[in-house]
Design a protein around this motif. Structure first.
Motif, PDB file in Angstrom:
ATOM      1  N   PRO A 113       0.790  -1.077   0.168  1.00 52.20           N
ATOM      2  CA  PRO A 113      -0.229   0.008  -0.086  1.00 52.20           C
ATOM      3  C   PRO A 113       0.942   1.200   0.025  1.00 52.20           C
ATOM      4  CG  PRO A 113      -0.895  -1.729   1.267  1.00 52.20           C
ATOM      5  CD  PRO A 113       0.472  -2.353   0.744  1.00 52.20           C
ATOM      6  N   TYR A 114       1.901   1.286   0.480  1.00 57.55           N
ATOM      7  CA  TYR A 114       2.902   2.404   0.652  1.00 57.55           C
ATOM      8  C   TYR A 114       3.028   2.860  -0.911  1.00 57.55           C
ATOM      9  CZ  TYR A 114       7.174   5.327   0.511  1.00 57.55           C
ATOM     10  OH  TYR A 114       7.816   6.172   0.301  1.00 57.55           O
ATOM     11  N   PHE A 115       3.366   1.896  -1.904  1.00 55.99           N
ATOM     12  CA  PHE A 115       3.732   2.674  -3.277  1.00 55.99           C
ATOM     13  C   PHE A 115       2.627   3.157  -3.962  1.00 55.99           C
ATOM     14  CE2 PHE A 115       7.354  -0.490  -2.861  1.00 55.99           C
ATOM     15  CZ  PHE A 115       8.174   0.311  -2.638  1.00 55.99           C
ATOM     16  N   SER A 116       1.466   2.400  -3.541  1.00 50.54           N
ATOM     17  CA  SER A 116       0.005   3.015  -4.227  1.00 50.54           C
ATOM     18  C   SER A 116      -0.292   4.315  -3.411  1.00 50.54           C
ATOM     19  CB  SER A 116      -1.352   1.969  -3.626  1.00 50.54           C
ATOM     20  OG  SER A 116      -0.849   0.617  -4.207  1.00 50.54           O
ATOM     21  N   TYR A 117       0.047   4.607  -2.400  1.00 58.48           N
ATOM     22  CA  TYR A 117      -0.403   5.730  -1.673  1.00 58.48           C
ATOM     23  C   TYR A 117       0.643   6.860  -2.293  1.00 58.48           C
ATOM     24  CZ  TYR A 117      -0.064   9.608   1.584  1.00 58.48           C
ATOM     25  OH  TYR A 117      -0.011  10.756   2.076  1.00 58.48           O
ATOM     26  N   VAL A 118       1.906   6.625  -2.424  1.00 61.37           N
ATOM     27  CA  VAL A 118       2.661   7.692  -2.668  1.00 61.37           C
ATOM     28  C   VAL A 118       2.795   8.098  -4.046  1.00 61.37           C
ATOM     29  CG1 VAL A 118       4.536   7.404  -0.824  1.00 61.37           C
ATOM     30  CG2 VAL A 118       4.777   6.204  -2.846  1.00 61.37           C
ATOM     31  N   SER A 119       2.110   7.038  -4.969  1.00 63.18           N
ATOM     32  CA  SER A 119       2.074   7.299  -6.454  1.00 63.18           C
ATOM     33  C   SER A 119       0.534   8.016  -6.754  1.00 63.18           C
ATOM     34  CB  SER A 119       1.945   6.000  -7.183  1.00 63.18           C
ATOM     35  OG  SER A 119       1.037   5.241  -6.809  1.00 63.18           O
ATOM     36  N   ASN A 120      -0.324   8.094  -5.564  1.00 63.43           N
ATOM     37  CA  ASN A 120      -1.724   8.618  -5.908  1.00 63.43           C
ATOM     38  C   ASN A 120      -2.228   9.484  -4.547  1.00 63.43           C
ATOM     39  OD1 ASN A 120      -3.901   9.396  -7.172  1.00 63.43           O
ATOM     40  ND2 ASN A 120      -4.794   7.570  -7.285  1.00 63.43           N
ATOM     41  N   ASN A 142      -3.316  12.104  -3.865  1.00 63.89           N
ATOM     42  CA  ASN A 142      -4.470  12.884  -3.913  1.00 63.89           C
ATOM     43  C   ASN A 142      -5.765  12.066  -3.917  1.00 63.89           C
ATOM     44  OD1 ASN A 142      -3.217  15.303  -4.166  1.00 63.89           O
ATOM     45  ND2 ASN A 142      -2.910  15.069  -6.509  1.00 63.89           N
ATOM     46  N   ASN A 143      -5.815  10.774  -4.306  1.00 59.84           N
ATOM     47  CA  ASN A 143      -7.029   9.957  -4.442  1.00 59.84           C
ATOM     48  C   ASN A 143      -6.875   8.867  -3.400  1.00 59.84           C
ATOM     49  OD1 ASN A 143      -8.225  11.205  -6.327  1.00 59.84           O
ATOM     50  ND2 ASN A 143      -6.823  10.373  -7.917  1.00 59.84           N
ATOM     51  N   ILE A 144      -5.718   8.755  -2.592  1.00 58.98           N
ATOM     52  CA  ILE A 144      -5.780   7.865  -1.444  1.00 58.98           C
ATOM     53  C   ILE A 144      -5.201   8.362  -0.224  1.00 58.98           C
ATOM     54  CG2 ILE A 144      -4.566   5.546  -0.725  1.00 58.98           C
ATOM     55  CD1 ILE A 144      -4.181   4.755  -3.718  1.00 58.98           C
ATOM     56  N   SER A 145      -6.131   8.202   0.668  1.00 58.84           N
ATOM     57  CA  SER A 145      -5.770   8.949   2.110  1.00 58.84           C
ATOM     58  C   SER A 145      -4.687   7.967   2.761  1.00 58.84           C
ATOM     59  CB  SER A 145      -6.821   9.271   2.890  1.00 58.84           C
ATOM     60  OG  SER A 145      -7.403   8.075   3.581  1.00 58.84           O
ATOM     61  N   VAL A 163     -14.159   2.344   0.564  1.00 61.93           N
ATOM     62  CA  VAL A 163     -14.546   1.636  -0.902  1.00 61.93           C
ATOM     63  C   VAL A 163     -15.790   0.647  -0.365  1.00 61.93           C
ATOM     64  CG1 VAL A 163     -13.916   0.321  -2.684  1.00 61.93           C
ATOM     65  CG2 VAL A 163     -12.327   1.920  -1.653  1.00 61.93           C
ATOM     66  N   ARG A 164     -17.174   1.048  -1.330  1.00 63.20           N
ATOM     67  CA  ARG A 164     -17.947   0.092  -1.348  1.00 63.20           C
ATOM     68  C   ARG A 164     -17.899  -0.747  -2.412  1.00 63.20           C
ATOM     69  NH1 ARG A 164     -21.506   1.147   3.159  1.00 63.20           N
ATOM     70  NH2 ARG A 164     -21.125   3.117   4.157  1.00 63.20           N
ATOM     71  N   ASP A 165     -17.868  -1.900  -2.422  1.00 60.66           N
ATOM     72  CA  ASP A 165     -17.701  -2.904  -3.739  1.00 60.66           C
ATOM     73  C   ASP A 165     -18.825  -3.879  -3.720  1.00 60.66           C
ATOM     74  OD1 ASP A 165     -17.318  -4.153  -5.993  1.00 60.66           O
ATOM     75  OD2 ASP A 165     -15.206  -4.627  -5.361  1.00 60.66           O
ATOM     76  N   ASN A 166     -20.037  -3.478  -4.041  1.00 60.46           N
ATOM     77  CA  ASN A 166     -21.118  -4.736  -3.844  1.00 60.46           C
ATOM     78  C   ASN A 166     -21.348  -4.759  -2.473  1.00 60.46           C
ATOM     79  OD1 ASN A 166     -21.834  -4.747  -6.633  1.00 60.46           O
ATOM     80  ND2 ASN A 166     -20.108  -5.817  -6.905  1.00 60.46           N
ATOM     81  N   SER A 167     -21.370  -5.931  -2.078  1.00 62.47           N
ATOM     82  CA  SER A 167     -21.676  -6.406  -0.682  1.00 62.47           C
ATOM     83  C   SER A 167     -20.044  -6.359   0.242  1.00 62.47           C
ATOM     84  CB  SER A 167     -22.171  -7.741  -0.525  1.00 62.47           C
ATOM     85  OG  SER A 167     -21.223  -8.724  -1.065  1.00 62.47           O
ATOM     86  N   LEU A 168     -19.048  -5.995  -0.563  1.00 66.52           N
ATOM     87  CA  LEU A 168     -17.854  -5.917   0.060  1.00 66.52           C
ATOM     88  C   LEU A 168     -17.503  -4.481   0.634  1.00 66.52           C
ATOM     89  CD1 LEU A 168     -15.803  -8.523  -2.021  1.00 66.52           C
ATOM     90  CD2 LEU A 168     -17.284  -9.039  -0.145  1.00 66.52           C
ATOM     91  N   HIS A 169     -17.111  -4.482   1.913  1.00 68.73           N
ATOM     92  CA  HIS A 169     -16.763  -2.824   2.166  1.00 68.73           C
ATOM     93  C   HIS A 169     -15.332  -2.816   2.864  1.00 68.73           C
ATOM     94  CE1 HIS A 169     -21.307  -2.333   3.396  1.00 68.73           C
ATOM     95  NE2 HIS A 169     -21.094  -2.054   2.008  1.00 68.73           N
ATOM     96  N   TYR A 170     -14.585  -1.765   2.229  1.00 65.76           N
ATOM     97  CA  TYR A 170     -13.311  -1.847   2.510  1.00 65.76           C
ATOM     98  C   TYR A 170     -12.809  -0.510   3.413  1.00 65.76           C
ATOM     99  CZ  TYR A 170     -12.819  -5.623  -0.708  1.00 65.76           C
ATOM    100  OH  TYR A 170     -12.812  -6.620  -1.344  1.00 65.76           O
ATOM    101  N   THR A 171     -12.179  -0.677   4.677  1.00 69.73           N
ATOM    102  CA  THR A 171     -11.506   0.585   5.529  1.00 69.73           C
ATOM    103  C   THR A 171     -10.320   0.447   5.009  1.00 69.73           C
ATOM    104  OG1 THR A 171     -11.288  -1.101   7.304  1.00 69.73           O
ATOM    105  CG2 THR A 171     -13.492   0.152   7.085  1.00 69.73           C
ATOM    106  N   ASN A 172      -9.522  -0.334   4.573  1.00 62.81           N
ATOM    107  CA  ASN A 172      -8.069  -0.245   4.319  1.00 62.81           C
ATOM    108  C   ASN A 172      -7.578  -0.570   2.779  1.00 62.81           C
ATOM    109  OD1 ASN A 172      -6.593  -3.214   4.574  1.00 62.81           O
ATOM    110  ND2 ASN A 172      -8.317  -2.917   6.078  1.00 62.81           N
ATOM    111  N   LEU A 173      -6.664  -0.199   2.454  1.00 62.27           N
ATOM    112  CA  LEU A 173      -6.003  -0.540   1.203  1.00 62.27           C
ATOM    113  C   LEU A 173      -5.412  -1.880   0.911  1.00 62.27           C
ATOM    114  CD1 LEU A 173      -5.418   0.544  -1.549  1.00 62.27           C
ATOM    115  CD2 LEU A 173      -3.362   1.825  -0.891  1.00 62.27           C
TER     116      LEU A 173
END
Length: 346
Positions: A209-216, A218-221, A234-244
């Motif tokens: 997740p570090y690399f995803s965060y530093v590359s984006n 503005n869109n990833i907190s 992130v809500r993905d149908n019935s799946l809910h995400y609190t972390n990358l």
């Protein structure tokens, strides 16, 4: 007829009870040592392997990944009961693929010779890319190693796999859109997935997740990347995400399903956060990520809940011979064996 019917029911019940007992036992061993460490040696100030193994024991670290058959490390691990993930370097893949004899010798020299080392996986290559000249040799090398460990009577103890990078995904958002890039599949990953299915082996994945965060950013907190978010991001149908991290792992699970690997489980072979040398590389961020991760993987992911996720933290030590600068600072421990911050892996 009645008597044989009763005997059949009795045997069935015995079988069911036995399977239940084995399931409970396997769950116990799985959760007992869920988070391991990656032990890299690209430093000129690192402690000798015997001291490192003593440190593993002191810290109750029960699973370790190394990237090549370093014989000093293998000697130090003798009789330790530490489960080992042993890598075959990318540079050796073509040679092992060339001949079953070469694979047999590799297993003899690096596995059978160390009969009192507890090998868990043999990892054929790390983050192989489609354009690498050895990419086409990954699957033949895996097959030759599998044959060699089977002939050595070790196939029930050791699983053969390879470790992929998150870059193998062509799509990952939302996780249900997860799909492997066609060039990865065509180069070697299609064959890898078929191999894993046929041999009931896991896919190893390096997830950062570090690399995803530093590359984006503005869109990833940062809170989403560090497991600090208190609400669903992130809500993905019935799946809910609190972390990358969970979202990244589940994207790989969805990709596996689309590529015919729905039965394949994932092992996180690398993850972590650097403490210096780059963007958002503070000691506090590294501590927050790693401590939260250790707790999070016990519960599985939204797609595979209640199934602990076997994970290896990168890395045991800071390694001062790596580049660029932030690559030097992923260690949980300083080279003098002092922890950067308190962390309990198991």
């Amino acid at each position: 007829m009645a008597q044989s019917h009763l005997i059949g029911k009795s045997s069935l019940m015995t079988s069911i009870v036995l399977q239940f007992v084995l399931l409970i036992a396997s769950i116990g061993t799985t959760t007992g040592a869920q988070t391991g460490v990656c032990y890299g040696t690209l430093g000129n100030n690192l402690p000798p392997p015997k001291d490192v193994v003593n440190l593993f024991n002191q810290q109750k670290i029960q699973r370790v990944r190394i990237y090549d058959p370093n014989h000093q490390v293998l000697e130090a691990l003798r009789g330790s009961n530490i489960e080992l993930v042993l890598g075959i370097p990318n540079t050796d893949i073509e040679n092992i693929a060339a001949s079953p004899v070469n694979a047999k010798k590799w297993v003899q020299d690096n596995v059978k010779t160390y009969a009192n080392v507890k090998f868990r996986y043999i990892v054929v290559g790390n983050e192989v890319k489609p354009g690498d000249p050895f990419a086409k040799f990954v699957v033949p090398a895996m097959q030759n190693i599998q044959t060699a460990i089977s002939e050595a009577g070790l196939s029930k103890q050791i699983k053969v796999s390879t470790a992929i990078e998150s870059g193998a995904l062509g799509a990952s958002y939302p996780p249900s859109n997860g799909a492997f890039r066609s060039d990865y599949l065509g180069a070697y990953l299609d064959g890898v997935i078929k191999f894993l299915v046929n041999n009931d082996s896991p896919l190893l994945a390096n997830v950062y997740p570090y690399f995803s965060y530093v590359s984006n950013p503005n869109n990833i907190s940062l809170d989403y990347a560090l497991f600090k978010s208190t609400f669903v991001v992130v809500r993905d149908n019935s799946l809910h995400y609190t972390n990358l991290f969970d979202a990244s792992v589940d994207a790989i699970y969805f990709a596996l399903e689309k590529a015919g690997g729905s039965s394949v489980r994932i092992v996180i072979s690398e993850t972590g956060w650097p403490s210096s040398g780059g963007a958002s590389t503070t000691l506090d961020n590294a501590k927050t990520y790693n401590i939260n991760l250790v707790q999070r993987v016990k519960a599985g992911t939204p797609k595979r809940p209640a199934i602990p996720l076997e994970t290896y933290l990168f890395a045991m030590f800071d390694e001062n011979q790596k580049t660029p600068e932030y690559e030097k600072f992923w260690g949980l421990f300083l080279p003098n064996k002092q922890p950067k911050y308190p962390i309990v892996l198991n």
